[in-house]
Design an enzyme around this catalytic site. Structure first.
Site, PDB file in Angstrom:
ATOM      1  N   SER A 289      47.446 -11.654  -1.241  1.00  0.00           N
ATOM      2  CA  SER A 289      47.753 -11.854   0.171  1.00  0.00           C
ATOM      3  C   SER A 289      48.475 -10.657   0.743  1.00  0.00           C
ATOM      4  O   SER A 289      49.249  -9.993   0.057  1.00  0.00           O
ATOM      5  CB  SER A 289      48.621 -13.104   0.348  1.00  0.00           C
ATOM      6  OG  SER A 289      49.053 -13.247   1.689  1.00  0.00           O
TER       7      SER A 289
ATOM      8  N   THR B 252      35.997 -37.477 -12.605  1.00  0.00           N
ATOM      9  CA  THR B 252      34.708 -37.732 -11.963  1.00  0.00           C
ATOM     10  C   THR B 252      34.965 -38.055 -10.508  1.00  0.00           C
ATOM     11  O   THR B 252      35.885 -38.795 -10.176  1.00  0.00           O
ATOM     12  CB  THR B 252      33.976 -38.920 -12.635  1.00  0.00           C
ATOM     13  OG1 THR B 252      34.819 -40.068 -12.606  1.00  0.00           O
ATOM     14  CG2 THR B 252      33.636 -38.588 -14.090  1.00  0.00           C
TER      15      THR B 252
ATOM     16  N   SER C  10      -7.088  -1.041  -6.527  1.00  0.00           N
ATOM     17  CA  SER C  10      -6.678  -1.359  -5.162  1.00  0.00           C
ATOM     18  C   SER C  10      -5.193  -1.673  -5.197  1.00  0.00           C
ATOM     19  O   SER C  10      -4.675  -2.113  -6.224  1.00  0.00           O
ATOM     20  CB  SER C  10      -7.464  -2.571  -4.644  1.00  0.00           C
ATOM     21  OG  SER C  10      -6.849  -3.131  -3.490  1.00  0.00           O
TER      22      SER C  10
ATOM     23  N   THR D 215       0.828  -1.217   0.000  1.00  0.00           N
ATOM     24  CA  THR D 215       0.000   0.000   0.000  1.00  0.00           C
ATOM     25  C   THR D 215       0.857   1.259   0.000  1.00  0.00           C
ATOM     26  O   THR D 215       0.530   2.254  -0.663  1.00  0.00           O
ATOM     27  CB  THR D 215      -0.950   0.009   1.215  1.00  0.00           C
ATOM     28  OG1 THR D 215      -1.841  -1.109   1.111  1.00  0.00           O
ATOM     29  CG2 THR D 215      -1.760   1.296   1.277  1.00  0.00           C
TER      30      THR D 215
END
Length: 468
Positions: A323, A192, A145, A106
């Site tokens: 680093s 894999t 609305s 709203t």
């Protein structure tokens, strides 16, 4: 005359009166929302697509009301002029409410109503706040609305914003495809479960990245069609109260014309007023894309691991020292940042799921949280992919000799030679290589299992990486 009357105007609403700066185009209800919701720091002005979407919807509704004789030409023209200026981003600084807000949106609806009303009043030659001539609720919000305006605008804002997203997905896929061509003849070892597997080319690996991203272009495009089904015209709960027969279709027709997007009326406006299912599914596609991007980013980190003590099959472009204590160290900061963006998208998706579940009866009051999280996810993914492409993928290089050395010294090579050696002989060679540390190739030569000419023929990239 009060001392502050030149810089303030008095506005009144249900709860009383309030002084509003005359420089402000928003009014009392927007000011109350600004006072109440100081939560995320994310202001509506930071989401221009949602502001534009709200303006498009208001313009469409005014057009429909005018066609039905409910809104005179003078007021209609003022609203359309104001909406057009907002669509052109002339008043983004007037949308200062927090994106997270109570009230099912709203506050956002009243923000756009008040800004349009005051821009319209100036267009009519009147002062801001003269709402008896053009009222935020009576005129700008006529036949509407929050409960049909806000959901419609959120859907439209996503469709507007996803154009950038789809462009970046496509460009990133193209970048991977270009690399796949560049790396087409570089033999390497597939893995894999993080263990040595079988030969493939680096080009095949990068092509798979392109292919998986192209799938998401199609999926997001198809899923976004769910967002074109809207409840505009349903008003408060989907019954269409306070509208005239035919208004909803007139408004949707005007919205389609102004946006060039084919919106349709939901089959059941009551259901559409409370259901957030389309957002849940759409967010899931963004999560899917995020997961893929993070997986790719992690693959690239593994492939570039090193540079001396890791796989080091590819080189990521150095972007900054890595680093504060280790000289010479350069970290894969771009893929790391991509993964962090992906994790945030996953978090956003969970928030969207919880908000979608939290609706009660005929409305879901949590839609503002859904809106901000989907729009944020699109922004994060769009920016992450642009960064990934321009600061990382485009400048990746391959260490072809390293790829070949790892392949030649791997037990995975014996799988490719299995059809030529036979399973028993291949197993024996693999076992010997594992125990002795010698390479598969050297053992095959030592045992005269295959000649150098045969090996050269068998180990050609196109024979090693596709069906015979």
């Amino acid at each position: 005359m009060a001392p502050n009357s030149l810089t303030k105007r008095l506005e009144t609403d249900l709860l009383g009166s309030m002084q509003i700066s005359n420089n402000a185009y928003y009014g009392i209800q927007t000011q109350r929302a600004m006072n109440n919701f100081k939560l995320s720091g994310k202001k509506l002005k930071q989401y221009p697509e949602l502001i534009q979407a709200l303006a498009h919807v208001k313009s469409a509704c005014a057009t429909a009301n005018n066609k039905q004789g409910l809104l005179n030409n003078n007021k209609t023209n003022a609203i359309l002029n104001a909406a057009n200026k907002i669509i052109n981003k002339e008043y983004d600084n007037q949308f200062l409410i927090d994106m997270i807000q109570g009230g099912a949106g709203t506050s956002s609806n009243m923000n756009i109503n008040e800004v349009i009303a005051n821009i319209g009043l100036e267009y009519m030659g009147l002062e801001k706040g003269k709402y008896e001539q053009l009222h935020p609720n009576t005129d700008v919000n006529m036949s509407q609305s929050t409960n049909d305006i806000y959901p419609t605008a959120v859907r439209l804002s996503i469709l507007l914003k996803q154009k950038q997203l789809l462009t970046e997905v496509t460009l990133l896929a193209d970048s991977f495809l270009n690399k796949s061509v560049q790396f087409n003849d570089i033999l390497k070892l597939a893995r894999t479960q993080l263990q040595d597997a079988v030969p493939m080319t680096l080009g095949q690996e990068f092509k798979s990245f392109a292919s998986t991203l192209r799938e998401d272009v199609k999926l997001i495009t198809n899923t976004s069609r769910l967002l074109t089904e809207i409840n505009l015209g349903g008003t408060a709960v989907g019954t269409g109260i306070n509208t005239q027969l035919g208004y909803g279709q007139l408004a949707i027709d005007a919205l389609c014309q102004s946006t060039n997007i084919s919106f349709i009326t939901a089959n059941d406006l009551v259901e559409a007023s409370s259901d957030m299912g389309a957002f849940v599914i759409y967010s899931a596609t963004l999560k899917r894309l995020a997961l893929k991007l993070s997986k790719i980013a992690n693959d690239l980190r593994l492939l570039s691991m090193g540079p001396r003590a890791g796989l080091s099959e590819i080189n990521l472009p150095p972007r900054q020292p890595g680093s504060s204590i280790m000289p010479g160290k350069v970290n894969p900061v771009i893929p790391e940042a991509v993964s962090q963006c992906a994790y945030q998208v996953l978090g956003n998706d969970l928030a969207i799921s919880m908000a979608a579940e939290a609706g009660q009866l005929q409305l879901n009051a949590m839609e503002p949280l859904i809106a901000v999280n989907i729009l944020d996810s699109i922004t994060l993914l769009t920016n992450a992919m642009h960064m990934f492409r321009t600061l990382c993928i485009d400048d990746i290089t391959a260490n072809s000799e390293r790829c070949r050395d790892l392949l030649d010294n791997s037990l995975g090579l014996v799988t490719a030679l299995n059809p030529y050696l036979g399973y028993e002989a291949a197993t024996k060679v693999a076992k010997q290589a594992l125990i002795s540390g010698d390479s598969i190739i050297n053992l095959i030569k030592q045992q005269n299992l295959l000649t150098q000419a045969q090996l050269d023929d068998i180990l050609q990239p196109h024979k090693m990486t596709q069906p015979a």
